[in-house]
Design an enzyme around this catalytic site. Structure first.
Site, PDB file in Angstrom:
ATOM      1  N   CYS A   1      -2.745 -22.338 -25.863  1.00 40.68           N
ATOM      2  CA  CYS A   1      -1.413 -22.786 -26.291  1.00 40.68           C
ATOM      3  C   CYS A   1      -0.311 -22.474 -25.284  1.00 40.68           C
ATOM      4  O   CYS A   1       0.850 -22.835 -25.497  1.00 40.68           O
ATOM      5  CB  CYS A   1      -1.066 -22.197 -27.659  1.00 40.68           C
ATOM      6  SG  CYS A   1      -0.673 -20.424 -27.621  1.00 40.68           S
TER       7      CYS A   1
ATOM      8  N   ASN B   1       1.638  -4.828  11.796  1.00 38.74           N
ATOM      9  CA  ASN B   1       0.394  -4.538  11.081  1.00 38.74           C
ATOM     10  C   ASN B   1      -0.290  -3.344  11.739  1.00 38.74           C
ATOM     11  O   ASN B   1      -0.228  -3.187  12.961  1.00 38.74           O
ATOM     12  CB  ASN B   1      -0.549  -5.754  11.109  1.00 38.74           C
ATOM     13  CG  ASN B   1      -1.611  -5.681  10.020  1.00 38.74           C
ATOM     14  OD1 ASN B   1      -1.289  -5.512   8.834  1.00 38.74           O
ATOM     15  ND2 ASN B   1      -2.862  -5.807  10.387  1.00 38.74           N
TER      16      ASN B   1
ATOM     17  N   THR C   1      -0.670  -7.868   6.865  1.00 41.73           N
ATOM     18  CA  THR C   1      -1.732  -8.813   6.534  1.00 41.73           C
ATOM     19  C   THR C   1      -2.702  -8.944   7.702  1.00 41.73           C
ATOM     20  O   THR C   1      -2.294  -8.955   8.865  1.00 41.73           O
ATOM     21  CB  THR C   1      -1.170 -10.204   6.169  1.00 41.73           C
ATOM     22  OG1 THR C   1      -2.257 -11.128   6.024  1.00 41.73           O
ATOM     23  CG2 THR C   1      -0.203 -10.727   7.215  1.00 41.73           C
TER      24      THR C   1
ATOM     25  N   HIS D   1      -0.118 -16.189  -4.398  1.00 38.87           N
ATOM     26  CA  HIS D   1      -1.286 -15.885  -5.236  1.00 38.87           C
ATOM     27  C   HIS D   1      -0.910 -15.520  -6.669  1.00 38.87           C
ATOM     28  O   HIS D   1      -1.715 -14.967  -7.407  1.00 38.87           O
ATOM     29  CB  HIS D   1      -2.119 -14.775  -4.585  1.00 38.87           C
ATOM     30  CG  HIS D   1      -2.680 -15.157  -3.250  1.00 38.87           C
ATOM     31  ND1 HIS D   1      -2.941 -14.251  -2.241  1.00 38.87           N
ATOM     32  CD2 HIS D   1      -2.994 -16.373  -2.742  1.00 38.87           C
ATOM     33  CE1 HIS D   1      -3.421 -14.893  -1.181  1.00 38.87           C
ATOM     34  NE2 HIS D   1      -3.448 -16.179  -1.456  1.00 38.87           N
TER      35      HIS D   1
ATOM     36  N   THR E   1       0.828  -1.211   0.000  1.00 31.63           N
ATOM     37  CA  THR E   1       0.000   0.000   0.000  1.00 31.63           C
ATOM     38  C   THR E   1       0.863   1.263   0.000  1.00 31.63           C
ATOM     39  O   THR E   1       0.473   2.288  -0.557  1.00 31.63           O
ATOM     40  CB  THR E   1      -0.952   0.034   1.217  1.00 31.63           C
ATOM     41  OG1 THR E   1      -0.210  -0.234   2.412  1.00 31.63           O
ATOM     42  CG2 THR E   1      -2.061  -0.996   1.074  1.00 31.63           C
TER      43      THR E   1
ATOM     44  N   CYS F   1      -4.766 -14.357 -27.633  1.00 28.29           N
ATOM     45  CA  CYS F   1      -3.458 -14.809 -28.107  1.00 28.29           C
ATOM     46  C   CYS F   1      -3.288 -14.494 -29.585  1.00 28.29           C
ATOM     47  O   CYS F   1      -4.199 -14.734 -30.392  1.00 28.29           O
ATOM     48  CB  CYS F   1      -3.328 -16.311 -27.865  1.00 28.29           C
ATOM     49  SG  CYS F   1      -1.790 -17.043 -28.452  1.00 28.29           S
TER      50      CYS F   1
ATOM     51  N   GLN G   1       1.577 -12.684  -0.290  1.00 28.89           N
ATOM     52  CA  GLN G   1       0.224 -12.844  -0.821  1.00 28.89           C
ATOM     53  C   GLN G   1      -0.021 -11.844  -1.952  1.00 28.89           C
ATOM     54  O   GLN G   1      -1.077 -11.869  -2.575  1.00 28.89           O
ATOM     55  CB  GLN G   1      -0.797 -12.628   0.304  1.00 28.89           C
ATOM     56  CG  GLN G   1      -0.730 -13.668   1.412  1.00 28.89           C
ATOM     57  CD  GLN G   1      -1.579 -13.291   2.612  1.00 28.89           C
ATOM     58  OE1 GLN G   1      -1.140 -12.586   3.513  1.00 28.89           O
ATOM     59  NE2 GLN G   1      -2.810 -13.757   2.622  1.00 28.89           N
TER      60      GLN G   1
ATOM     61  N   CYS H   1      -3.116 -18.226 -31.450  1.00 31.66           N
ATOM     62  CA  CYS H   1      -4.251 -19.152 -31.593  1.00 31.66           C
ATOM     63  C   CYS H   1      -5.590 -18.528 -31.220  1.00 31.66           C
ATOM     64  O   CYS H   1      -6.625 -19.214 -31.247  1.00 31.66           O
ATOM     65  CB  CYS H   1      -4.015 -20.393 -30.743  1.00 31.66           C
ATOM     66  SG  CYS H   1      -4.164 -20.107 -28.963  1.00 31.66           S
TER      67      CYS H   1
ATOM     68  N   ARG I   1      -9.120  -4.910   2.266  1.00 29.95           N
ATOM     69  CA  ARG I   1      -9.996  -4.914   3.437  1.00 29.95           C
ATOM     70  C   ARG I   1      -9.997  -3.647   4.283  1.00 29.95           C
ATOM     71  O   ARG I   1     -10.772  -3.536   5.211  1.00 29.95           O
ATOM     72  CB  ARG I   1      -9.662  -6.126   4.313  1.00 29.95           C
ATOM     73  CG  ARG I   1     -10.110  -7.426   3.672  1.00 29.95           C
ATOM     74  CD  ARG I   1      -9.705  -8.649   4.448  1.00 29.95           C
ATOM     75  NE  ARG I   1     -10.323  -9.824   3.854  1.00 29.95           N
ATOM     76  CZ  ARG I   1      -9.909 -10.396   2.733  1.00 29.95           C
ATOM     77  NH1 ARG I   1      -8.865  -9.903   2.094  1.00 29.95           N
ATOM     78  NH2 ARG I   1     -10.533 -11.436   2.232  1.00 29.95           N
TER      79      ARG I   1
END
Length: 237
Positions: free
Chosen positions: A127, A209, A186, A116, A23, A145, A98, A148, A31
């Protein structure tokens, strides 16, 4: 014992970070009061960022994703830079994040386990051709893509999708071998990631935190400040 003393005496530090680490680089979290979950959209962000929604409302997903998830101008902050310095000094063995922004690597960290995924990696769903984040951002509507015409999907873990087993195993191994874990930025509200802390059996558990977390009572040291300002005060010896 303060954070400087803990870091000084630790030899295998693992850093476990969430959205609060980024941040300070201008990347919104989910959150907090002004986070994505408290902004108004036609659908809740958790629904937009789900596998089901990606498949059923692909264009809407990409409109939201390009607008809110791709912060390609963001630069590493003091937290990212200090962690890279600690790794370079042989104190930090791994960063487990994360976040999906790639800022730890941009700051110079080498051993980074991205639970993540990353917005910087994108693949054709047919592909498997690789595409950059810039390609996604520049695409009109749903990115396709050039080989393809398959849909190009970010290598990020959406809701309803499982974590990468190889990344999980490496992260768990690093935590189980650490003598110090620093958990920062977190809420520890997202599982299975938050459950990883149960693998730690080392000496020092530090929590940084702004707000209280469910793990505060387990920590040896709790610091309710911004991550960057705390880590910036650390002297790497």
């Amino acid at each position: 014992m303060n954070l400087q003393q803990i870091i000084d005496e630790s030899k295998k530090i693992v850093f476990f970070g969430g959205a609060g680490v980024s941040t300070e680089s201008g990347i919104p979290d989910f959150r907090s009061v002004d986070g994505l979950y408290n902004q108004k959209y036609d659908y809740p962000p958790e629904e937009i960022l789900s596998h089901t929604f990606f498949c059923s409302h692909t264009e809407y997903f990409y409109n939201f994703y390009k607008d809110k998830m791709l912060c390609l101008d963001a630069q590493p902050n003091k937290a990212h830079l200090k962690l890279a310095e600690l790794e370079s000094a042989g104190k930090l063995t791994a960063v487990i994040t994360q976040n999906i922004d790639g800022l730890h690597q941009k700051a110079g960290s080498k051993t980074v386990y991205e639970l993540h995924g990353s917005v910087l990696r994108n693949y054709c769903t047919k592909c498997k051709k690789f595409y950059s984040a810039e390609f996604i951002l520049a695409s009109d509507g749903v990115p396709k893509c050039v080989e393809c015409a398959g849909i190009v999907k970010p290598d990020v873990v959406l809701y309803e999708e499982g974590l990468d087993n190889k990344t999980v195993n490496a992260a768990v191994r690093a935590i189980s071998e650490a003598d110090c874990i620093i958990v920062a930025g977190t809420s520890l509200a997202v599982y299975p990631a938050a459950g990883f802390l149960s693998y730690f059996s080392g000496r020092h558990f530090v929590l940084i935190n702004r707000d209280p977390t469910p793990a505060d009572s387990r920590a040896e040291l709790v610091i309710n400040e911004n991550v960057g300002s705390v880590l910036d005060r650390i002297e790497v010896k």
